[in-house]
Design an enzyme around this catalytic site. Sequence first.
Site, mmCIF file in Angstrom:
data_model
loop_
_atom_site.group_PDB
_atom_site.id
_atom_site.type_symbol
_atom_site.label_atom_id
_atom_site.label_comp_id
_atom_site.label_asym_id
_atom_site.label_seq_id
_atom_site.Cartn_x
_atom_site.Cartn_y
_atom_site.Cartn_z
ATOM 1 N NE ARG A 67 0.445 -4.756 6.328
ATOM 2 C CZ ARG A 67 -0.149 -5.211 7.455
ATOM 3 N NH1 ARG A 67 0.575 -5.657 8.457
ATOM 4 N NH2 ARG A 67 -1.458 -5.213 7.580
ATOM 5 C CD GLN A 97 9.824 6.329 -0.574
ATOM 6 O OE1 GLN A 97 10.164 6.582 0.559
ATOM 7 N NE2 GLN A 97 9.003 7.096 -1.259
ATOM 8 C CG ASN A 98 4.921 1.820 -2.773
ATOM 9 O OD1 ASN A 98 5.241 2.498 -1.798
ATOM 10 N ND2 ASN A 98 4.073 2.223 -3.693
ATOM 11 C CG ASP A 100 2.672 -2.271 -3.930
ATOM 12 O OD1 ASP A 100 3.074 -2.185 -5.107
ATOM 13 O OD2 ASP A 100 2.231 -1.285 -3.307
ATOM 14 C CG HIS A 115 12.145 1.152 1.300
ATOM 15 N ND1 HIS A 115 11.275 2.153 1.649
ATOM 16 C CD2 HIS A 115 13.385 1.718 1.338
ATOM 17 C CE1 HIS A 115 11.952 3.276 1.881
ATOM 18 N NE2 HIS A 115 13.229 3.039 1.686
ATOM 19 N N GLY A 181 2.856 10.328 -4.191
ATOM 20 C CA GLY A 181 2.370 9.660 -2.985
ATOM 21 C C GLY A 181 3.415 9.255 -1.971
ATOM 22 C CB THR A 182 6.643 9.455 -1.100
ATOM 23 O OG1 THR A 182 7.560 9.399 0.011
ATOM 24 C CG2 THR A 182 7.195 10.386 -2.165
ATOM 25 C CB SER A 183 5.231 11.439 4.003
ATOM 26 O OG SER A 183 6.063 10.369 4.399
#
Length: 241
Positions: A67, A97-98, A100, A115, A181-183
């Site tokens: 990753r 939540q990313n 990166d 996260h 961009g989040t479910s």
Amino acid sequence: MEIVPPKINIMANTIVVFTGAGISAESGIPTFRDSDGLWCNYDINEVATPEAWERDYKKVLEFYNQRRKNIMETEPNAAHYALVKLEEKYRVFVITQNIDDLHERAGSTNVIHLHGEIFKARSTVDPNLKYDIKGYELNPGELCKYGKQLRPDVVWFGEEVPMMSEAYRVLNLSDCLIVIGTSLQVYPAAYIIYNASPNIPKFIIDPQASQVNNIKNLKIICKKAGEGTPELVDYILKNGF
Ligand code: APR
């Protein structure tokens, strides 16, 4: 003597942006639950839980090394940069939540990682003891100062989300919420949208966005982040929200 009243800026001025994997998709980082998502190719229970770590920590380290390698090869996209532009006029908090670092690399100044952060390693005996990871690898045998194996500083399924309280603190300051961009399938992170004040304007930018029940003042923008975010930011900078 004439008393000049201070100019009161009545423009609401704090925007909270809540992002998920979709904002980084156009940079080349796969999402989790789309058809080509990471969780279609990997079993969560084998790479992203405390039990997985206990069972086979080398496999978990290798998963996150891949990753990290992928993320190092990517660049922020138009959506990340547009959010930086928003700071010209507003106080902006990005709750992501990313794991990166694309928001930071684009230049966003207040980023809360719910996260965790993939470029940090954490002690397994002291969660506050963290180290920067140079390069893309965190390998077996890399130890904290107590002589214990370092783990990625990411939040796994079944673990607490310590940054949630900070996220709620900034959410309470917000005059506008933008979700990108989040479910909205992972909790407690997804509570962010449900716990925003019903009175503030809210936007969701996501090509697959579906109606979220019981959310007042919500506008859904069914576009990719790289297109929808710069458009919304330009609109807000010109007209407010
Ligand atoms: N622009 C905007 N949104 C997009 C784009 C794009 N170019 N491409 C995909 N999306 C949307 C999808 O439609 C979907 O709604 O991004 C969302 C991605 O959802 P998930 O894969 O579930 O990612 P996310 O919501 O961030 O996942 C939450 O789950 O396993 C974890 O810890 C991981 O932080 C992650 C959490």
